[in-house]
Design a protein around this motif. Structure first.
Motif, PDB file in Angstrom:
ATOM      1  N   PHE A 246      -4.129   2.647  11.414  1.00  0.00           N
ATOM      2  CA  PHE A 246      -3.894   2.389  10.073  1.00  0.00           C
ATOM      3  C   PHE A 246      -3.998   0.629   9.867  1.00  0.00           C
ATOM      4  CE2 PHE A 246       0.253   2.553  11.814  1.00  0.00           C
ATOM      5  CZ  PHE A 246       1.044   1.624  11.213  1.00  0.00           C
ATOM      6  N   ASN A 247      -4.435   0.214   8.802  1.00  0.00           N
ATOM      7  CA  ASN A 247      -4.439  -1.264   8.498  1.00  0.00           C
ATOM      8  C   ASN A 247      -4.115  -1.448   7.230  1.00  0.00           C
ATOM      9  OD1 ASN A 247      -5.326  -3.938   7.978  1.00  0.00           O
ATOM     10  ND2 ASN A 247      -7.393  -3.649   8.992  1.00  0.00           N
ATOM     11  N   GLN A 248      -2.973  -2.217   7.060  1.00  0.00           N
ATOM     12  CA  GLN A 248      -2.291  -2.455   5.809  1.00  0.00           C
ATOM     13  C   GLN A 248      -1.767  -3.710   5.622  1.00  0.00           C
ATOM     14  OE1 GLN A 248       0.308   0.697   5.684  1.00  0.00           O
ATOM     15  NE2 GLN A 248       1.965  -0.297   6.882  1.00  0.00           N
ATOM     16  N   SER A 249      -1.347  -3.996   4.523  1.00  0.00           N
ATOM     17  CA  SER A 249      -0.677  -5.331   4.278  1.00  0.00           C
ATOM     18  C   SER A 249       0.767  -4.950   3.805  1.00  0.00           C
ATOM     19  CB  SER A 249      -1.566  -6.329   3.183  1.00  0.00           C
ATOM     20  OG  SER A 249      -1.521  -5.735   1.830  1.00  0.00           O
ATOM     21  N   ILE A 250       1.645  -5.687   4.208  1.00  0.00           N
ATOM     22  CA  ILE A 250       3.203  -5.371   3.692  1.00  0.00           C
ATOM     23  C   ILE A 250       3.596  -6.687   3.494  1.00  0.00           C
ATOM     24  CG2 ILE A 250       5.335  -4.534   4.670  1.00  0.00           C
ATOM     25  CD1 ILE A 250       3.976  -2.687   6.791  1.00  0.00           C
ATOM     26  N   ASN A 251       4.123  -6.867   2.049  1.00  0.00           N
ATOM     27  CA  ASN A 251       4.851  -7.971   1.430  1.00  0.00           C
ATOM     28  C   ASN A 251       4.082  -9.186   1.327  1.00  0.00           C
ATOM     29  OD1 ASN A 251       7.062  -6.493   1.061  1.00  0.00           O
ATOM     30  ND2 ASN A 251       8.320  -6.869   2.783  1.00  0.00           N
ATOM     31  N   GLY A 252       2.531  -8.919   1.308  1.00  0.00           N
ATOM     32  CA  GLY A 252       1.754 -10.089   1.262  1.00  0.00           C
ATOM     33  C   GLY A 252       1.246 -10.280   2.585  1.00  0.00           C
ATOM     34  N   MET A 253       1.553  -9.947   3.777  1.00  0.00           N
ATOM     35  CA  MET A 253       1.167 -10.068   4.996  1.00  0.00           C
ATOM     36  C   MET A 253      -0.154  -9.129   5.392  1.00  0.00           C
ATOM     37  SD  MET A 253       4.521 -10.751   7.097  1.00  0.00           S
ATOM     38  CE  MET A 253       3.738 -11.207   8.410  1.00  0.00           C
ATOM     39  N   PRO A 254      -1.138  -9.738   5.363  1.00  0.00           N
ATOM     40  CA  PRO A 254      -2.519  -8.953   5.574  1.00  0.00           C
ATOM     41  C   PRO A 254      -2.668  -8.437   7.008  1.00  0.00           C
ATOM     42  CG  PRO A 254      -2.980 -11.165   5.492  1.00  0.00           C
ATOM     43  CD  PRO A 254      -1.556 -11.116   5.227  1.00  0.00           C
TER      44      PRO A 254
END
Length: 199
Positions: free
Chosen positions: A68-76
């Motif tokens: 998976f590739n995601q962004s969490i709390n604005g961290m890409p």
């Protein structure tokens, strides 16, 4: 279009000269549509076998791997890998599904064997009837039709010479007509059976 209606993928053709008067040979065993229908029944058995195998495979553990590739709390660009192992704990529901799939497989095999027997029986009796009619047509070709021609020729000659009366002449014409009519009826029945064989 017939192939689409009966859901077969076998190309089935009647020989072009199969119904021609000069070529009244007997069909070969693999030429009938029955073999295509039997193939369709065999595909149903294969499908039931695959469904049974699938239901049995659900008793085994299942592995899963994911990326998976995601962004969490604005961290890409948060990349990750997940690995999983599914172990079935309760087999009762799956056991019921496996038993149902096995029953469907057995039913499909029974239908296949029944269809196979029906087609073999039908083709055997149809082939015997075709052989009988073919022998009758051979007799007509060798004896019946030439005899009818001789009857007509002799009746006409005898009538012209005054050796037979008009009633005897008509009886001879009727006899020759009956032979020809019987030949045409036999030919019609033979062609109908050929059509039944192929369709």
């Amino acid at each position: 279009q017939l192939m689409r209606w009966v859901a077969i993928d076998t190309i089935f053709q009647i020989p072009e000269n199969a119904l021609m008067l000069g070529n009244l040979g007997l069909p070969r065993a693999g030429d009938s549509l029955g073999s295509a229908l039997l193939g369709m029944e065999q595909r149903e058995v294969d499908l039931a076998n695959k469904q049974y195998s699938l239901s049995r495979s659900r008793f085994l553990p299942d592995w899963s791997v994911g990326y998976f590739n995601q962004s969490i709390n604005g961290m890409p660009n948060m990349d990750g890998v997940s690995v999983g192992l599914d172990i079935p704990l309760f087999f009762w529901a799956q056991d019921g599904r496996a038993k149902a799939a096995r029953t469907q497989r057995e039913e499909a095999e029974a239908r296949y064997e029944e269809r196979k027997w029906q087609l073999a029986s039908m083709q055997s009796s149809l082939y015997e009837e075709l052989l009988k009619l073919r022998n009758e047509l051979n007799w007509y070709d060798r004896n019946g039709l030439p005899s009818a021609e001789e009857i007509l020729r002799f009746a006409q000659k005898a009538f012209d010479l005054g050796e037979i009366h008009y009633v005897e002449y008509l009886n001879s014409l009727e006899q020759a007509r009956e032979i020809r009519e019987s030949y045409l009826l036999t030919l019609k029945n033979y062609r109908q059976l050929l059509t039944d064989w192929y369709f």
